[in-house]
Design a protein around this motif. Structure first.
Motif, short mmCIF file in Angstrom:
data_model
loop_
_atom_site.label_atom_id
_atom_site.label_comp_id
_atom_site.label_asym_id
_atom_site.label_seq_id
_atom_site.Cartn_x
_atom_site.Cartn_y
_atom_site.Cartn_z
N LEU A 250 6.64 3.30 -20.80
CA LEU A 250 6.55 2.36 -19.42
C LEU A 250 6.82 3.33 -18.21
CD1 LEU A 250 8.89 -0.38 -20.69
CD2 LEU A 250 6.60 -0.50 -20.58
N LYS A 253 10.19 2.77 -13.26
CA LYS A 253 10.57 1.58 -12.59
C LYS A 253 10.89 0.37 -13.74
CE LYS A 253 10.36 -1.29 -8.61
NZ LYS A 253 9.77 -1.86 -7.37
N GLN A 254 9.80 0.26 -14.45
CA GLN A 254 9.87 -1.09 -15.80
C GLN A 254 10.79 -0.32 -16.68
OE1 GLN A 254 5.27 -1.38 -15.80
NE2 GLN A 254 6.08 -2.98 -16.85
N ALA A 257 14.55 -0.74 -15.40
CA ALA A 257 14.60 -2.47 -15.26
C ALA A 257 15.08 -2.90 -16.82
CB ALA A 257 13.64 -3.14 -14.55
N LEU A 258 14.31 -2.57 -17.76
CA LEU A 258 14.26 -3.09 -18.98
C LEU A 258 15.65 -2.44 -19.64
CD1 LEU A 258 13.34 -4.65 -21.01
CD2 LEU A 258 11.64 -3.03 -22.16
N LYS A 267 20.65 -0.98 -12.81
CA LYS A 267 19.17 -0.76 -12.77
C LYS A 267 19.27 0.59 -11.79
CE LYS A 267 16.44 -3.39 -10.35
NZ LYS A 267 15.44 -4.48 -10.27
N TYR A 271 17.58 4.01 -12.88
CA TYR A 271 16.23 4.58 -12.21
C TYR A 271 16.28 5.93 -11.98
CZ TYR A 271 12.50 4.54 -9.00
OH TYR A 271 11.34 5.18 -8.29
#
Length: 278
Positions: A250, A253-254, A257-258, A267, A271
């Motif tokens: 991914l 950013k994704q 978040a996950l 988060k 990040y």
């Protein structure tokens, strides 16, 4: 050219083949070329068969010349601004003229091309998502060391220009202020016959330069890698493993978040770690 404009034209920093067709067309079409050094630029004009009249616009006469340029524009004639090499205004004159032309209500048009700082950054292998450009370092040793102090904890890549006469001294001052282990890339004579791009910890880089007198000649771009924040030390191994697996599949950013949902860490912190590990 329908509307009278000031064209800010980038020219080659070494290899004449880097001159863009648009730059040639503009320089052939304008009524006047404002050059940092007309004697220097006359060779470039001759190579591309550009016969446009030139005037000098440099650090010592820029305020006086701005009215000449505005008068040309007011008469409906376009003008081009060039420096000795690269993109005007980047550690070169031109700011005063560009500001005056804009304030007089005339259009300023960039004609992009070569820039030593950008050319160096794209080949240096240091982080380029955030950087600061500081132009030339102070000439005096004490001023230079004091100036470098502000970058001890700088997280962004810092880019300088330096001359043949001071490159060894400047690298030595960087080692003294920033530490022998700071990673620095030296980009020398970009686009020219003897181009060299070499990166190493400062202690090794200085030895490399001192061992070869040729590496002390020419025009230099010095890229100092920023200090990397060790955010990951606050996150346990299991969470870091989860983040690494997600980063394989991914975008940053994704993945962050996950990973935040899975591990419970914030988060924003994940990040930052993801950027560090990517």
């Amino acid at each position: 050219m329908a509307d009278a404009s000031l064209f800010v034209v980038a020219t080659p920093i070494g290899n004449l083949n880097d001159m863009s067709p648009r730059a040639v067309e503009v320089l052939q079409s304008v009524a006047l070329i404002a050059a940092e050094d007309t004697r220097h630029s006359s060779r470039l004009m001759a190579h591309f068969n550009i016969k446009t009249p030139m005037i000098s616009v440099h650090d010592h006469n820029e305020r006086q010349r701005q009215q000449t340029i505005i008068d040309k524009l007011a008469a409906g004639e376009s003008v081009a601004l060039i420096s000795d090499a690269g993109t005007p205004l980047i550690s070169d004159p031109g700011f005063i003229v560009v500001r005056a032309v804009r304030e007089a209500g005339f259009k300023v048009v960039p004609v992009p091309g070569c820039s030593a700082v950008i050319a160096a950054m794209c080949a240096a292998g240091v982080p380029t998502d955030r950087f600061i450009f500081e132009g030339f370092l102070p000439a005096k040793k004490s001023n230079r060391q004091q100036f470098l102090e502000q970058f001890v904890d700088e997280p962004r890549t810092v880019v300088f220009y330096e001359s043949t006469h001071r490159i060894v001294e400047s690298l030595s001052d960087m080692q003294q202020v920033l530490g022998a282990d700071r990673y620095v890339v030296l980009a020398r004579e970009l686009t020219k016959t003897f181009e060299t791009i070499h990166g190493a910890a400062l202690q090794e880089l200085i030895a490399f330069v001192e061992a070869d007198p040729n590496q002390q000649k020419g025009e230099f771009v010095v890229l100092v890698q920023g200090v990397q924040a060790q955010v990951s030390e606050d996150i346990d191994a299991a969470a870091l493993k989860t983040l690494d697996v997600l980063l394989e599949e991914l975008p940053v950013k994704q993945a962050a978040a996950l990973a935040a949902k899975i591990t419970g860490y914030k988060k924003n912190k994940l990040y930052q770690v993801a950027l560090e590990r990517k």
